[in-house]
Design a protein around this motif. Structure first.
Motif, PDB file in Angstrom:
ATOM      1  N   ASN A 222       0.837  -1.203   0.000  1.00 41.59           N
ATOM      2  CA  ASN A 222       0.000   0.000   0.000  1.00 41.59           C
ATOM      3  C   ASN A 222       0.870   1.251   0.000  1.00 41.59           C
ATOM      4  N   ARG A 409     -10.994   2.694  -5.496  1.00 47.21           N
ATOM      5  CA  ARG A 409     -10.335   1.385  -5.613  1.00 47.21           C
ATOM      6  C   ARG A 409      -8.942   1.601  -6.195  1.00 47.21           C
ATOM      7  N   LYS A 415      -5.926  -2.809   3.968  1.00 45.94           N
ATOM      8  CA  LYS A 415      -6.278  -4.226   4.063  1.00 45.94           C
ATOM      9  C   LYS A 415      -7.588  -4.394   4.835  1.00 45.94           C
ATOM     10  N   LEU A 428     -15.447  -1.894   2.946  1.00 47.54           N
ATOM     11  CA  LEU A 428     -14.823  -2.473   1.754  1.00 47.54           C
ATOM     12  C   LEU A 428     -15.752  -3.513   1.152  1.00 47.54           C
ATOM     13  N   GLU A 431     -15.577  -6.321  -4.286  1.00 43.14           N
ATOM     14  CA  GLU A 431     -14.791  -5.988  -5.478  1.00 43.14           C
ATOM     15  C   GLU A 431     -13.640  -5.022  -5.165  1.00 43.14           C
ATOM     16  N   GLY A 432     -13.424  -4.750  -3.873  1.00 40.89           N
ATOM     17  CA  GLY A 432     -12.305  -3.904  -3.480  1.00 40.89           C
ATOM     18  C   GLY A 432     -12.605  -2.413  -3.437  1.00 40.89           C
ATOM     19  N   TRP A 433     -13.891  -2.049  -3.561  1.00 39.30           N
ATOM     20  CA  TRP A 433     -14.255  -0.627  -3.487  1.00 39.30           C
ATOM     21  C   TRP A 433     -14.357  -0.164  -2.034  1.00 39.30           C
TER      22      TRP A 433
END
Length: 562
Positions: A222, A409, A415, A428, A431-433
């Motif tokens: 990150n 995203r 995490k 979260l 789909e990671g949005w």
């Protein structure tokens, strides 16, 4: 043509706004930045120092990396690197710290803290710094969340800590100083622990302005993704300025190093080979004196500091001609404040940025001075980042010019929240949005505008009133030095906008004058209907208004009128 668009979705992306109507997604207009292969073992320390040493214009060994504003003590880059190597080696030899352990850090900003961060990260230890002013109960909650094995504190803060398995090391003790300045070990000692990019690097605490503090878990990757973007874009910008060769840039840090903004700006500055001036305790006049003394070029700041610059007469007493740029973040900067600052300091640029602890602090920013003319905006989407503007009611993703919740995203997204699976799942999606909770919109040129926090919108007779809009107007008044707007319960309207106002010294501005000033500039439903004068507005270290504190104050003070 249609076939080309089907096989190449990028053809559908509007090159001006970055919006793709096929997916209702905004894409970054910045050049894509390549990242190291995810499988490559790489710690943030190893990566940052490799960037530092790889530059053609890397600082000379005797160049200064850190200056203590109060004492004037300087640390050179060669000594700084030696201290990182020495501390890494000493911690590995004298403690059983190992990859995956958490270290809790309770210390004000000092010359030791950056060395400690880099040494721990090199060992694969997750750093978890907190505000040294935190109460016993706040620290107890954070320790429970993060389960640290060791703490690093000072003589003044250590009493707040519980007993931990590997104890507490005091940063102002002879023991720690000997670890910092011991014999220099083998120079590659700092790289011997194999750290995965997916390993946890830091647990930073969200501001808790809308609920209990949460521990935000950020990985090495990150942070590498964030710094890589800054490094590439800044390097390109500097290459354009080679004909006017500048001395080593000097930045002043009024930001606490435990906050995401201060943390990532520290790492960025080391990667870029800059000089950092650290202030342990912030005081406006001391800051001005420091800018003059050390010829500071750049300062990352929060909006209240920009307001102080624009309104304070103290500035006239100091030579701040070295100052070229302010980087504003942590909270929205109003158009009126930016314009007032620009009128008073035409030679100092302000670039804005936007991010959350959950995005490593970076999500959108301005990178060129011409972008900074888009007052009220926080810049364009950062490199490698995607966004959606989602209608909070229907869940529909919206095009440019429409307000909704900002979803993000990209490789800098956290995490999750430590020890809080429920909050992670709510924030979260699969789909990671990341759902930011901020009401925003993009204009047709891809500039992002923050309207307000969704949870902080005032509901007046069904209308939504953004407190930030009213605050920006209040700050444009010459007799108001600071202001905050909160929802106040009202039987007929549901909620009414209430202003807390800090008068400028010598001002006798009245409640009626404040109400009238705003009423002339807004729709009737946005009018301020109640005013309380106060000595100072309570804020988080990043400059965010602590509205909950003000709401509690208003309700206790005005309970008889409820």
């Amino acid at each position: 043509m249609a076939d080309d668009e089907t096989t190449n979705p990028s053809r559908l992306i509007d090159p001006r706004s970055g919006f793709c109507p096929d997916t209702n997604t905004f894409h970054s207009l910045r050049p894509r930045v390549p990242l190291p292969p995810p499988s490559q073992p790489l710690s943030l320390t190893q990566y940052t120092l490799s960037l530092l040493l790889s530059q053609s214009s890397a600082p000379a060994p005797n160049a200064t990396v850190l200056i203590d504003a109060a004492s004037g003590h300087h640390v050179s880059y060669s000594h700084f690197l030696d201290q990182i190597h020495s501390l890494t080696s000493s911690l590995a030899a004298s403690t059983s710290l190992s990859r995956g352990h958490v270290a809790f850090i309770v210390s004000p900003s000092s010359l030791h803290v950056p060395v400690l961060y880099f040494a721990l990260l090199a060992l694969g230890v997750t750093i978890s710094p907190t505000n040294p002013l935190s109460s016993h109960s706040e620290i107890a909650h954070q320790v429970q969340l993060t389960n640290p094995v060791i703490a690093f504190a000072t003589s003044a803060t250590s009493h707040k800590l519980p007993t931990l398995p590997l104890g507490t090391i005091l940063l102002d003790s002879p023991e720690f100083l000997s670890m910092l300045n011991g014999n220099r070990p083998n120079s590659d000692r700092v790289h011997r622990v194999e750290v995965s990019q997916s390993d946890s690097a830091a647990i930073l605490y969200s501001s808790g302005t809308t609920g209990r503090v949460k521990g935000v878990l950020l990985t090495h990757r990150n942070l590498i993704a964030l710094i890589e973007g800054f490094f590439r874009l800044t390097s390109e910008s500097r290459q354009k300025q080679t004909e006017t060769e500048q001395p080593q840039p000097v930045s002043l840090f009024t930001l606490p190093l435990f906050h995401v903004f201060g943390f990532f700006m520290l790492v960025r500055a080391v990667a870029m080979g800059e000089t950092l001036v650290l202030m342990e305790k912030f005081d406006f006049e001391s800051m001005l004196r420091t800018v003059e003394k050390f010829r500071v070029n750049y300062m990352p700041v929060s909006p209240p500091l920009v307001v102080a610059f624009a309104k304070s007469e103290l500035v006239e007493k100091y030579d701040i001609s070295s100052l070229q740029l302010l980087g504003s973040g942590g909270a929205p900067l109003g158009k009126e404040v930016a314009e007032r600052f620009a009128a008073k300091f035409p030679n100092i640029g302000i670039v804005q940025g936007y991010g959350l602890t959950e995005t490593c602090g970076g999500a959108a920013r301005m990178i060129e001075i011409d972008e900074s003319q888009r007052h009220g905006s926080v810049g364009r989407l950062a490199e490698n980042m995607e966004a959606k503007i989602v209608d909070p009611v229907t869940g529909e993703a919206l095009p440019p010019g429409h307000k909704g919740e900002l979803w993000l995203r990209g490789p800098t997204i956290m995490k999750g929240y430590v020890g809080d699976d429920k909050a992670t799942a709510e924030t979260l999606d699969s789909e990671g949005w990341l759902k930011t909770g901020d009401l925003c919109y993009f204009d047709s040129d891809g500039f992002l505008f923050i309207v307000d926090r969704l949870k902080e919108l005032i509901k007046y007779k069904g209308y939504q009133v953004p407190p930030a809009e009213l605050e920006h107007l209040l700050l444009s008044h010459p007799e108001i030095s600071d202001a905050a707007v909160i929802p106040y319960p009202d039987e007929e309207a549901g909620q009414i906008p209430m202003a807390f106002v800090v008068r400028k010294p010598g001002s006798n501005i009245t409640e009626a004058q404040v109400i009238d000033f705003i009423a002339k500039q807004v729709a009737p439903y946005k009018k301020i209907r109640r005013v309380s004068f106060i000595n100072s507005i309570p804020k988080s270290p990043s400059g965010k208004i602590l509205r909950r504190v003000l709401v509690t104050h208003a309700l206790s003070a005005g309970s008889a009128r409820l």
